[in-house]
Design a protein around this motif. Sequence first.
Motif, PDB file in Angstrom:
ATOM      1  N   UNK A  69       0.789  -1.238   0.000  1.00  0.00           N
ATOM      2  CA  UNK A  69       0.000   0.000   0.000  1.00  0.00           C
ATOM      3  C   UNK A  69       0.821   1.288   0.000  1.00  0.00           C
ATOM      4  N   UNK A  70       1.993   1.267  -0.568  1.00  0.00           N
ATOM      5  CA  UNK A  70       2.736   2.509  -0.754  1.00  0.00           C
ATOM      6  C   UNK A  70       2.717   2.828  -2.248  1.00  0.00           C
ATOM      7  N   UNK A  71       2.315   4.048  -2.558  1.00  0.00           N
ATOM      8  CA  UNK A  71       2.001   4.371  -3.941  1.00  0.00           C
ATOM      9  C   UNK A  71       2.338   5.830  -4.227  1.00  0.00           C
ATOM     10  N   UNK A  72       2.979   6.062  -5.389  1.00  0.00           N
ATOM     11  CA  UNK A  72       3.374   7.409  -5.800  1.00  0.00           C
ATOM     12  C   UNK A  72       3.086   7.533  -7.295  1.00  0.00           C
ATOM     13  N   UNK A  73       2.196   8.457  -7.653  1.00  0.00           N
ATOM     14  CA  UNK A  73       1.793   8.650  -9.050  1.00  0.00           C
ATOM     15  C   UNK A  73       1.898  10.140  -9.343  1.00  0.00           C
ATOM     16  N   UNK A  74       2.900  10.518 -10.129  1.00  0.00           N
ATOM     17  CA  UNK A  74       3.112  11.934 -10.428  1.00  0.00           C
ATOM     18  C   UNK A  74       2.900  12.181 -11.920  1.00  0.00           C
ATOM     19  N   UNK A  75       1.892  12.970 -12.232  1.00  0.00           N
ATOM     20  CA  UNK A  75       1.653  13.399 -13.599  1.00  0.00           C
ATOM     21  C   UNK A  75       2.471  14.656 -13.862  1.00  0.00           C
ATOM     22  N   UNK A  76       3.208  14.659 -14.959  1.00  0.00           N
ATOM     23  CA  UNK A  76       4.083  15.789 -15.267  1.00  0.00           C
ATOM     24  C   UNK A  76       3.545  16.648 -16.401  1.00  0.00           C
ATOM     25  N   UNK A  77       2.843  16.036 -17.360  1.00  0.00           N
ATOM     26  CA  UNK A  77       2.204  16.783 -18.449  1.00  0.00           C
ATOM     27  C   UNK A  77       0.831  16.174 -18.726  1.00  0.00           C
ATOM     28  N   UNK A  78      -0.177  16.929 -19.124  1.00  0.00           N
ATOM     29  CA  UNK A  78      -0.175  18.383 -19.336  1.00  0.00           C
ATOM     30  C   UNK A  78      -0.362  19.169 -18.040  1.00  0.00           C
ATOM     31  N   UNK A  79      -0.746  18.495 -16.960  1.00  0.00           N
ATOM     32  CA  UNK A  79      -0.904  19.149 -15.662  1.00  0.00           C
ATOM     33  C   UNK A  79      -0.023  18.428 -14.658  1.00  0.00           C
ATOM     34  N   UNK A  80       0.523  19.179 -13.719  1.00  0.00           N
ATOM     35  CA  UNK A  80       1.312  18.567 -12.652  1.00  0.00           C
ATOM     36  C   UNK A  80       0.377  18.175 -11.517  1.00  0.00           C
ATOM     37  N   UNK A  81       0.374  16.887 -11.218  1.00  0.00           N
ATOM     38  CA  UNK A  81      -0.546  16.370 -10.218  1.00  0.00           C
ATOM     39  C   UNK A  81       0.116  15.190  -9.521  1.00  0.00           C
ATOM     40  N   UNK A  82       0.009  15.118  -8.201  1.00  0.00           N
ATOM     41  CA  UNK A  82       0.636  14.054  -7.436  1.00  0.00           C
ATOM     42  C   UNK A  82      -0.396  13.339  -6.576  1.00  0.00           C
ATOM     43  N   UNK A  83      -0.384  12.004  -6.639  1.00  0.00           N
ATOM     44  CA  UNK A  83      -1.158  11.165  -5.734  1.00  0.00           C
ATOM     45  C   UNK A  83      -0.150  10.295  -4.994  1.00  0.00           C
ATOM     46  N   UNK A  84      -0.146  10.356  -3.663  1.00  0.00           N
ATOM     47  CA  UNK A  84       0.841   9.597  -2.904  1.00  0.00           C
ATOM     48  C   UNK A  84       0.229   9.111  -1.592  1.00  0.00           C
ATOM     49  N   UNK A  85       0.585   7.883  -1.212  1.00  0.00           N
ATOM     50  CA  UNK A  85       0.121   7.352   0.070  1.00  0.00           C
ATOM     51  C   UNK A  85       1.180   6.452   0.688  1.00  0.00           C
ATOM     52  N   UNK A  86       1.248   6.497   2.001  1.00  0.00           N
ATOM     53  CA  UNK A  86       2.117   5.590   2.753  1.00  0.00           C
ATOM     54  C   UNK A  86       1.311   4.432   3.322  1.00  0.00           C
ATOM     55  N   UNK A  87       0.067   4.287   2.872  1.00  0.00           N
ATOM     56  CA  UNK A  87      -0.807   3.239   3.377  1.00  0.00           C
ATOM     57  C   UNK A  87      -1.646   3.677   4.561  1.00  0.00           C
ATOM     58  N   UNK A  88      -1.403   4.913   5.018  1.00  0.00           N
ATOM     59  CA  UNK A  88      -2.170   5.460   6.138  1.00  0.00           C
ATOM     60  C   UNK A  88      -2.951   6.703   5.712  1.00  0.00           C
ATOM     61  N   UNK A  89      -2.269   7.609   5.049  1.00  0.00           N
ATOM     62  CA  UNK A  89      -2.897   8.842   4.555  1.00  0.00           C
ATOM     63  C   UNK A  89      -2.716   8.918   3.043  1.00  0.00           C
ATOM     64  N   UNK A  90      -3.795   9.268   2.341  1.00  0.00           N
ATOM     65  CA  UNK A  90      -3.733   9.487   0.906  1.00  0.00           C
ATOM     66  C   UNK A  90      -3.723  10.992   0.639  1.00  0.00           C
ATOM     67  N   UNK A  91      -2.695  11.449  -0.072  1.00  0.00           N
ATOM     68  CA  UNK A  91      -2.549  12.864  -0.406  1.00  0.00           C
ATOM     69  C   UNK A  91      -2.755  13.060  -1.903  1.00  0.00           C
ATOM     70  N   UNK A  92      -3.447  14.144  -2.279  1.00  0.00           N
ATOM     71  CA  UNK A  92      -3.571  14.565  -3.668  1.00  0.00           C
ATOM     72  C   UNK A  92      -3.116  16.016  -3.747  1.00  0.00           C
TER      73      UNK A  92
END
Length: 207
Positions: A69-92
């Motif tokens: 459950x550790x996940x990092x998804x960073x969109x670089x184009x056309x928009x910069x967007x990050x989805x990241x979680x350590x398995x406890x908190x999900x950040x967007x």
Amino acid sequence: MNLYRKVVLSLVIALPLSSLVSAQDAVKQLADKLQVMDTLLANFQQTIKDSQGAVLQQASGVLKVKRPRRFYWRTETPYEHLVVTDGKILWLHDLDLEQVSKQPFSADMDKAPALLLSGEIAEISKQYQVQALTSQQFVLSPRTDDGVFKQLTLEFRGASISGMILRDSLDQTTIIEFSSVRMNQPLADEIFQFTPPKGVDVINNEP
């Protein structure tokens, strides 16, 4: 909210079975593919098409996964967007809008297509009906209609995942192609932790 941001959120947050034996075999084949992947690093190219096959939008970025459950998804184009979680908190983190949202990570989030890659293998057969089209292509259909997607196809090239195809309730198709795939390289836990930048609005989605 534009189309791409809606698709990002749907990514992170029915085929008949010929027999019980074949369904179990399909789950085992898929589990064998996924459970050797303790970590995953890859670049991705994402294409969204409408029900007629016309391209609506394209995006690219970087994916990092570490079980469990550790996940990092960073969109670089056309928009910069990050989805990241350590398995406890999900950040967007929407870098263009300078906005951050957070919420507790729940077991239901393992059903999200992209987060499936970092989830618990044993849960696959509980959440999905699985059909093996070939030894390298698997179709997953949710057992419950939660509105996130209707069908998910996972594609492999050898031992590595090479792509995902998502079909939603509007018959739009999201095609994700992975490149420069590297499995089981060391990934520090700090990669999956996030601290909001100073001055950015934080929306707390605690229940």
